[in-house]
Design an enzyme around this catalytic site. Sequence first.
Site, PDB file in Angstrom:
ATOM      1  N   LYS A 113     -11.836 -14.983 -57.314  1.00 52.15           N
ATOM      2  CA  LYS A 113     -12.930 -15.095 -58.298  1.00 52.15           C
ATOM      3  C   LYS A 113     -13.738 -16.375 -58.069  1.00 52.15           C
ATOM      4  CE  LYS A 113      -9.889 -14.726 -61.719  1.00 52.15           C
ATOM      5  NZ  LYS A 113      -8.679 -14.329 -60.997  1.00 52.15           N
ATOM      6  N   CYS A 465       4.777   4.497 -58.107  1.00 47.20           N
ATOM      7  CA  CYS A 465       5.617   3.310 -58.311  1.00 47.20           C
ATOM      8  C   CYS A 465       6.635   3.135 -57.182  1.00 47.20           C
ATOM      9  CB  CYS A 465       6.315   3.450 -59.655  1.00 47.20           C
ATOM     10  SG  CYS A 465       7.551   2.223 -59.985  1.00 47.20           S
TER      11      CYS A 465
END
Length: 614
Positions: A113, A465
Amino acid sequence: MERLRGLQIELSRFQNEKCLIDEEIGCLRQKRQKLLEKISEIRLEIETYQNLSNSGEIRDKFSNETYEWSQKAQSLLESVFGLKQFRSHQLAAINAILSGLDVLLIMPTGGGKSLCFQITSLITGGLTIVVSPLISLIEDQLSTLKSLKISAKILDKDNKEESSKILKSLEQSTIPFRILYVTPEKLKHNSMLMKQLDKCYRNNNLKLIVIDEIHCLSTWGHNFRRDYQFLTQVHRQFSKTPILGLTATATTKTISDLINILEIHGCCIFKDSFYRSNLRYSIEWQNNSTDDDLDRIIELLMTKYSGQSGLIYCLKITDVDSVVQKLCQKGIKASPYYADLPIEMKNRTYQKWIHDDLQVIVATIAFGMGINKSNVRFVIHYQMPKSLENYYQETGRAGRDNQHADCLLFMKYCDVFSTLSIVYDEYHGRDNVLKMVSFCLNQTECRKKLLAKHFNDDEWLDHQCKNQCDNCQKSNTNNDDDIEEKDLHQSMMQLEQIISNAFDKAEKRLTAFKLLELWMGKGEKKLRPTNVKPTKFEREKAEKIILNLLVKNYLDINYSQSRYCIITYLVVSDHWRSLKTTNDNNVRFDSKRNSDAIKSSNSKRSKTATITIE
Ligand SMILES: Nc1ncnc2c1ncn2[C@@H]1O[C@H](COP(=O)(O)OP(=O)(O)OP(=O)(O)O)[C@@H](O)[C@H]1O
């Protein structure tokens, strides 16, 4: 005379009736107001959902390299950062900001970011303000920027001369640095800073306002900080300067709240998937003896995690100290980390850990933001976190090198109530804790999918998963200990009697511990109702039933404040009472899986309320 008295009686009757109607109108007005607020909240959330579902298209729209600054952005990426390619969302975020739009960028920790505003600041050439919640976080960023040769400053209260030089330079036509870091408190309380920023804005030099950890602005986000709310005023004052909000965790509700508070309705939302395929989530239930889970932790650190680096999170400072002491007694290299420790000690601990001279840091949530250690192989929660947002963020510090890492949470009945007392004056604190408890109680659904649902992460839902959570692993070995509907129903009836009996006989409210003891046939004899037999369930199941009833709102929490602490009591909820009244005491619990919805069916035939539990 009689007529007069009659008239007076009639007048006072009508006046009374009118007063009652006025009161009712007042209540209805309040109700209407609340409904209107709810409607607008839901509208906003729907709008956010729609924005999020379009975010792929918006990202594609802004991801091309045909902007006037595109070449410069690419060459800065290579020359300053030594990187070849932008990551998904980075380029789109930079292009949207430079096109003058407000942007919310939601990417996991370490997702990249900061790079978005760092490159933007170099392209604009003007000033980028970064509002960041912690000085330690700012210091980390400053040292990274120094190594990248990007000039950045902070207003340091201990260096007045330097600070006034920085403030003065904000009014110059060319500002000698690209980035200025401030805490929200500094922005709010330093009127000189706002005055100089205003001059900078008028000179068209204020190019970007970055709000790091933007979830702190919303009462729905974790770690709400009141001073962040001043940023709405900042945005109003510098309305032409784009806002870039950064966070690693935000639910749709938090996002819509942020947009509303900051008044950035047309903003672009770029949201990366939260999915971390290399993390394995599991929860272990423990009884209340704290030594048991410590023995288990010690065993893990000395065997499975021997020679590996990790983190242990505790809720309270006292627990941090006692865990460290016990680990050290066993020869494990562990150090504490919490806000009250001297800064030098915290730095020393962090450095030792970063260089693997320390196996484990035992910390409160004060240790977290900005940690950038790649080889963290385990994050253990010695006590449950305050919210799923905290859980995701704290476990997210594991496995940043994309290698396998474990996230293990020890769940204890009593911890739920200690946590509830810690958050009792926090906005939505109770709801957040109960969502966390519900997540822990769920022993059938994939933990990763539960997190994905919480964060409305559709991309994550598509991932498999592959047994990277305890529930998926268990479902493959068919070990299913679901609680049945009749268990819950009978239990609630018994618990209600125990609670009422204690109040009627001794005017006592019951703590969770006392209620459990009495239900199990222990504790003060006079508080045990004669018509309630001790429960046949073993302790762990009894604990889970009580927690299920709390999460589903049949039991409720009452608080009382003593001189030293907040005490939580378990009471019968209004919801349970109203169900019983409206359904002739015939309330049915339906233990259907895969849903946490509470359904209330008032069919005339059965007159039952159906309550769905996991
Ligand atoms: N496009 C990219 N390609 C490769 N590496 C990248 C890229 N962008 C960022 N990185 C690297 O990822 C790491 C984390 O980047 P950054 O600090 O910007 O992340 P962040 O999302 O701000 O993290 P945090 O949430 O911890 O603040 C840094 O080492 C950075 O150099």
